[in-house]
Design an enzyme around this catalytic site. Structure first.
Site, PDB file in Angstrom:
ATOM      1  N   GLU B 264       0.891  -1.160   0.000  1.00 50.24           N
ATOM      2  CA  GLU B 264       0.000   0.000   0.000  1.00 50.24           C
ATOM      3  C   GLU B 264       0.922   1.201   0.000  1.00 50.24           C
ATOM      4  O   GLU B 264       1.711   1.378   0.927  1.00 50.24           O
ATOM      5  CB  GLU B 264      -0.894  -0.091   1.238  1.00 50.24           C
ATOM      6  CG  GLU B 264      -2.065   0.850   1.210  1.00 50.24           C
ATOM      7  CD  GLU B 264      -1.853   1.975   2.160  1.00 50.24           C
ATOM      8  OE1 GLU B 264      -1.312   3.014   1.704  1.00 50.24           O
ATOM      9  OE2 GLU B 264      -2.208   1.829   3.331  1.00 50.24           O
ATOM     10  N   CYS B 301      -2.459   7.688   5.170  1.00 50.61           N
ATOM     11  CA  CYS B 301      -2.469   7.222   3.768  1.00 50.61           C
ATOM     12  C   CYS B 301      -3.654   7.816   3.024  1.00 50.61           C
ATOM     13  O   CYS B 301      -3.626   7.946   1.806  1.00 50.61           O
ATOM     14  CB  CYS B 301      -2.599   5.707   3.711  1.00 50.61           C
ATOM     15  SG  CYS B 301      -1.415   4.847   4.737  1.00 50.61           S
TER      16      CYS B 301
END
Lengths: 526, 526
Positions: B264, B301
Site C-alpha cells: 500500500e 495514507c
C-alpha cells in the site's frame, strides 16, 4: 460459413493485409485455406480502444442480461454445427469424439458462468450498517461489491482449440466478470478461432452489446506483447509454455501500471503409487496409466509426466504392465510441427541423460508429427541431482522415480516445483504414508486426487485448475471452474453514498434478493 | 517490561550485536534508550527457517484455537498497559489520545479476525457431489477449501506504530489465514515494536504454538530485501512509500518463484466539492477539510491531498475558509526527521512550481520536525500539463484544482492514477454530475465516500483499504477489514479423497456446521 481470414475489429472488416499465414493439418502436413491476416500494433491499439469504450456499458449490464449473453455465445457456437468440428479436427489433429466432447465442455462452461452471474456470489456483497450513536466515533454506512478489472487480454492455448481458446474458460470467466475481452488466437487453429470468434460477435450483436465487448486478433509474439502492454488492458489470461507465460508476466510487471497475469504454464503432475495400491493392482495401474499418458497424444496440461513409487517387485510389475501397454500405442499427430519438434527434443534429451533409462516405447508413428510414446526410469537420488529431470516434456513421455523408502519419497516431494495436480493411488493400508505426504502435496499443488488420473478436468464449482509457481504464475486462482471469475474482479467500498448513487445491487431494495454479508453475518435470498 | 534491544528468534535471544541504533523522539530530537540490534542475513535465514518449520503445525490449528490465539495477542497487548502508550507517543510524536485509539483499533482488528476465523467464510468450502452414473463420463467427488500460502513477511509502517505495524492489520490477517509471520519492524518505533513483539511471543507461548509462528526483526533495507528473497517466504505485506513498495515488488517478481506483494503505497485521495455542496456550505467544508488535512500531522495514507471543484465564488469561499482554518494550525512533530525532510522538500517543490500558487499556510512549528501546513491552488489545465502535481506529498499539504466546467472535472479525473479513496461532497442537486463521475471514480479507487472525509478507516467487513496501482501494488485486495484475509490464501481441490485424508473441515460430518457451497448452492450452518 466461409472462412475469410479477415481481421474484424468492431464494425470494421480489414481484408488483404500483407502479412498472412495458413493453417496446417498436423496429421497430414497439408496447408489449409484460407490465408489469415496478422494484426499489427494499429489493430491492437484499435481493439483496445473499443474494449475500453465498451467497458462501462458492458459492466453495467444487469446480471440477467450478462447471463443471457453467455448463453447466446453457447447457442451460436452450437449453431456452427459440424463445420466447426471438422475444421477443429483438421487444424488440431484431434479425433472427432474429442472435439465434440470439447465443444460440449466449452458450451457447458459458458452456461455454468451464466448461472454464476445470476446467483451473484461473485459480487461478494457486504454491508456494515451505520452506527450513528457509536462512541467515541460514529460508524458510517459501508457497502462493498466486486467490480470487473477492465478489458482483459486472453491468449488461446494450442491444446484445447475450443475449451481453452477463443471462447474458452478465460474468455467465459472474464466476460462473466464484466470485462471486455481481446483474444489473441492461437495460430495453430485460426479457422476454428475465426468461426468461434464470429459466434461470439453474433452473440454480442444479438444482445445489443457494444462491438468492443469482444475482439479476436491473430498475430506474432509482438502482437501479443503489444496487447499486454496496452494501458487499457487490465489483466491477462494465458495457457501455454513456461517461456511464454514468463515473458508475458515480465511484460505485465514492467508496465507503468502493472497488471495481473494468470498464466497456466508447466506441470508434470506427479502420480504416487503407494505400496498397498501397487501390491493390489500393479498390472491394472500400468495399463490405466498409459491410457492417461497417451490421451490426446499426451498433450494435456495435467498429463502424468512423473511417477513416484518405492522400488521393488511391485513397481517392476507396474513398469512391465506399462511397457506392454505403451508398446501398443500408435501415436496420433501432435498439435503442430513445433510442438512435435519440442517433444522429440525433450525425449532425446532424456535418452541422452545418463541418469535415466528408457524402459518402454510406443509404436513408431505413421505419418508426420507423431510423437512416439516413451517411459523412463530413474532413481530418486538421480532425480534430486539433476533438476532438468523435473522439466515438463509436453507429450506422451513420463519418468518413473524409484524411491528407496518413504523418507526418500517425501524428500523428493519436498523438492518438486508447483504442480496443477498430484495423484495418489492408495489402499487403506497406505493411509499413514499418505497422511505424511498430504501437507507437502497441498503446498505443491492445486488439486489432489485419489485413485484416478489427472487428465480430465471437471468444470464445476469445486474444481481448481491452478497451483503454485510454475504450474501457474498466480497460485491464488484457478482457470477452470466457477471460482475462475474471481481473477477478474476487485472490491470497491461505498461509504455513506446516497441511494441514487449506489450500484443497483447494493441498494436496500436489491439486497434481500442477493447473497450478501450483513454486519458479518451471511444472508441468502429467499 | 524493560526494553532490551535484543534480537529474539525462536527461543534464542541474541544480545550485543555490533550494528545497533537508537530511536529518536521526533518531538524533541532526543535519543531514546536502549540501543536496538539490526538483524543480518543469518538472522533472516534463521527466522524464515523457523517460520517454515512452524507452518504445518500452525496452519493445522483448529479454527477455535487460532481464534483464541488472535484474542490472546490482543490481551497481551492490552496487558502492556500504559508503558506501551508512553513509548509509542515518545517514538512517534503522536498524542496520547491518538495512540490509545490506535491501540483500541489494533486490539479490535485482532478480535475481528478471531471472529472471521470462527465463522469460516474464508475457507470458501465447496463440494460438488459425485455423479457416478453421469454420461458420457462419471463425475468425481470434488471438494475445495482455501489454505494459507505459507510464511508471510510483513513490513511495519511508520505512521501507525500499532495498527499497521508489528501486530497490525497485515500480521493479524496473515496469522488469521494460518500463515506464520516474520515482521521487519519500522525503525521509527523500535521500542514500541519490541513491546508488541513480546506480546505476540507471549501469546504464541501461552497457546502452545511453535516459536517460529512469529518473529520480529529490525534491520536495514538489505535485511528487508533478504526477507523477501527468502524462498520460504510466500507473500509480503507492506505499507509505506511508493519507492519502497515498488522495490519490494521488483524483488518479489525477480525471485525464481515469484510471490505476491501487497504494497500500500501512494494516494492523494481526491476530494470533489460539487457545486451544490459548495453553494450550501463552502465555509463549513473549508474548516472540516483542514481538520482532515492536518489530522495526525497529515500523515494518513488517506490524507486529502487533492481537491477538485468548479472555479467560482463558492470555491473562493471554500479556499478562504480553509485559509483561515489552516492559519490556526500549529503543527505537531512529524514521525521522523526523514519524513519531515521529505515533506519540506515536497512542499518547496510545489512552492517553486510556476503552475501553482500557495494560498494558505499553517503556523510555523515550535520545535523540531514540524511540517508547516500548506494549501496550493492550480488550474485544471496546469494540473494536466504537469504530472508531478499529482504526486503524493506526505504531510499536511494539499492542492486545489480549479476546473472550468464539468467536462474538465471529468477529464482530470480520467487522468488520475489509482487511489485508496475518493470523496464526494454533494447535495441532491449534484446527482447528475456525480452519476457521470461514478464509473470513473470506481475505476480509479478502492473506496468512494460521500459527505465525509477520507481520514479514518473503519475496520469492518465491507471496508476496502486498497485500490488500483499505485495506491497499491494489487488492487484486487484490501489491507484493512475482514476481506484482507483473502490475500494470504489459495484454493486446493480434493478429488475422490478417502475421508481419512480429507481436511477435517471438508468431511461430511463437519460441512453442516460450516458455510459452504454444495453443487453451486450456498449453505449456511444452523
Amino acid at each position: 460459413m466461409a472462412l475469410t481470414g479477415d481481421i474484424v475489429i468492431g464494425t470494421e472488416r480489414l481484408s488483404g493485409r500483407a502479412a498472412s499465414f495458413k493453417a496446417v493439418d498436423p496429421a497430414t502436413g497439408d496447408t489449409l485455406e484460407p490465408a489469415f491476416a496478422f494484426a499489427g500494433e494499429a489493430e491492437v491499439e484499435r481493439a483496445c480502444e473499443l474494449a475500453a469504450e465498451a467497458f462501462d456499458a458492458y459492466r453495467d449490464t444487469a446480471p440477467e442480461s450478462r447471463a443471457a449473453f453467455l448463453e447466446a455465445i453457447a447457442e451460436e457456437i452450437l449453431a456452427l454445427g459440424d463445420a466447426l468440428v471438422e475444421r477443429a479436427c483438421a487444424e488440431s489433429g484431434l479425433p472427432r469424439a474429442r472435439i465434440e466432447g470439447e465443444r460440449g465442455r466449452t458450451v457447458g462452461q459458458l452456461r455454468l458462468f451464466a448461472a454464476v452471474v445470476r446467483a451473484g456470489h461473485w459480487l461478494d456483497l457486504r454491508v456494515d450498517t451505520a452506527l450513528p450513536d457509536r462512541k467515541p466515533l460514529a460508524r458510517s454506512d459501508l457497502r462493498q461489491r466486486h467490480i470487473p478489472l477492465g478489458p482483459v487480454a486472453v491468449f488461446g492455448a494450442s491444446n484445447f482449440p475450443l475449451a481453452f481458446s477463443v471462447a474458452g474458460g478465460d474468455t467465459a470467466s472474464a466476460l462473466a466478470a464484466g470485462c471486455p475481452v481481446v483474444v489473441k488466437g492461437h495460430p495453430a487453429h485460426p479457422g476454428t478461432g475465426e468461426m468461434v470468434g464470429e459466434a461470439v460477435r453474433a452473440a454480442v450483436a444479438r444482445c445489443g452489446l457494444p462491438a468492443g465487448t469482444f475482439t479476436l486478433l491473430l498475430g506474432a509474439n509482438e502482437t501479443g506483447a503489444a496487447l499486454v502492454r496496452d494501458p487499457r488492458i487490465k489483466a491477462a489470461g494465458f495457457t501455454g509454455s513456461r517461456g511464454g507465460g514468463l515473458a508475458l508476466a515480465a511484460l505485465a510487471a514492467a508496465r507503468p501500471e502493472p497488471i495481473p497475469v494468470y498464466a497456466e504454464m508447466s506441470s508434470i503432475n506427479p502420480v504416487y503409487l503407494m505400496p498397498g495400491a501397487l501390491a493390489a493392482r500393479a498390472d491394472a495401474l500400468g495399463k490405466a496409466f498409459v491410457g492417461s499418458l497417451t490421451m490426446g497424444a499426451g498433450q494435456f496440461c495435467t498429463n502424468p509426466g512423473l511417477v513416484l513409487a518405492l522400488a521393488g517387485p511391485e513397481l517392476d510389475a507396474f513398469v512391465a504392465s506399462a511397457t506392454a501397454a505403451l508398446a501398443d500405442y500408435a501415436p496420433a499427430a501432435m498439435l503442430t510441427p513445433g510442438i512435435h519438434g519440442a517433444y522429440e527434443a525433450g525425449r532425446k534429451a532424456l535418452e541422452g541423460n545418463g541418469r535415466v533409462r528408457r524402459v518402454a516405447e510406443g509404436k513408431v508413428g505413421e505419418g508426420v508429427n507423431r510423437g512416439r510414446g516413451a517411459l523412463f526410469v530413474t532413481e530418486a537420488a538421480d532425480f534430486l541431482a539433476d533438476a532438468s529431470l523435473a522439466h515438463e516434456v509436453f507429450g506422451a513421455s513420463s519418468l518413473v522415480v524409484r524411491c528407496r523408502d518413504a523418507d526418500e519419497m517425501v524428500a523428493v516431494t519436498r523438492r518438486l516445483e508447483g504442480q496443477l495436480t498430484v495423484t495418489l493411488h492408495l489402499e487403506p493400508s497406505d493411509a499413514a504414508l499418505a497422511r505424511r505426504l498430504m501437507p507437502v502435496l497441498e503446498a505443491k499443488s492445486g488439486r489432489i486426487l485419489a485413485n484416478g488420473w489427472p487428465t480430465g478436468v471437471e468444470v464445476s464449482h469445486a474444481m481448481v485448475h491452478g497451483g503454485p509457481f510454475p504450474a501457474t504464475s498466480d497460485g491464488r486462482s484457478t482457470s477452470v471452474g466457477s471460482l475462475a471469475i474471481r481473477r477478474f474482479l476487485r472490491p470497491v467500498c461505498y461509504q455513506d453514498l446516497p441511494a441514487e448513487l449506489l450500484p443497483a445491487v447494493l441498494r436496500d431494495d436489491a439486497l434481500p434478493g442477493l447473497p450478501h454479508m450483513l454486519d458479518g453475518a451471511a444472508k441468502l435470498p429467499g
